[in-house]
Design a protein around this motif. Structure first.
Motif, short mmCIF file in Angstrom:
data_model
loop_
_atom_site.label_atom_id
_atom_site.label_comp_id
_atom_site.label_asym_id
_atom_site.label_seq_id
_atom_site.Cartn_x
_atom_site.Cartn_y
_atom_site.Cartn_z
N CYS A 50 -57.11 -3.46 16.68
CA CYS A 50 -57.91 -3.48 15.32
C CYS A 50 -56.82 -2.49 14.34
CB CYS A 50 -59.15 -2.99 15.46
SG CYS A 50 -60.22 -4.16 16.36
N PHE A 72 -55.37 -3.99 10.84
CA PHE A 72 -55.88 -3.20 9.65
C PHE A 72 -54.93 -2.55 8.70
CE2 PHE A 72 -57.77 0.06 7.04
CZ PHE A 72 -58.85 -0.57 6.37
N TYR A 99 -57.81 3.40 5.48
CA TYR A 99 -59.01 3.60 6.10
C TYR A 99 -60.03 4.42 5.11
CZ TYR A 99 -55.84 7.13 7.75
OH TYR A 99 -55.07 8.09 7.98
#
Length: 115
Positions: free
Chosen positions: A65, A69, A80
């Motif tokens: 992930c 991302f 993030y």
């Protein structure tokens, strides 16, 4: 201890009809504490194995992930930390997560400066 083993694992060994009639636990013929204990040990080992596998799987999934991302946001520094990068950018959970990430980055910077 004894009571947690018995209370946690006895049901498979109970004679339901005899238990209902006596209003007290009645075990199937041939039931021993050793048999109940062996079920307890088997269950504990099985839980530890599943926990180990799930922990490894979770680590791999988190890595994938994170990689995906970052790949989807290649041209953005610290994507993030941007609320709009998440499905529900107004979620209190997203805001809390970003705050945690910011604190981690600040601590990392402080640690780097101290070295």
């Amino acid at each position: 201890g004894y009571y947690s083993i018995i209370n946690g694992y006895k049901d498979l060994f109970l004679d339901k009809q005899a238990t209902d009639a006596a209003h007290d636990d009645r075990y199937r013929k041939g039931t021993t504490f050793k048999g109940i204990y062996e079920l307890f040990v088997f269950d504990r080992r099985l839980r530890f194995e599943f926990f180990h596998v799930f922990t490894l799987s979770e680590a791999v999934l988190k890595t994938i992930c994170s990689h995906e991302f970052t790949r989807a946001n290649q041209n953005v520094k610290n994507p993030y930390l941007i609320a709009s990068a998440y499905d529900d950018e107004n979620s209190p959970k997203v805001k809390k997560l970003i705050t945690i990430f910011q604190k981690i980055l600040e601590l990392d910077q402080l640690m780097s400066e101290g070295s």
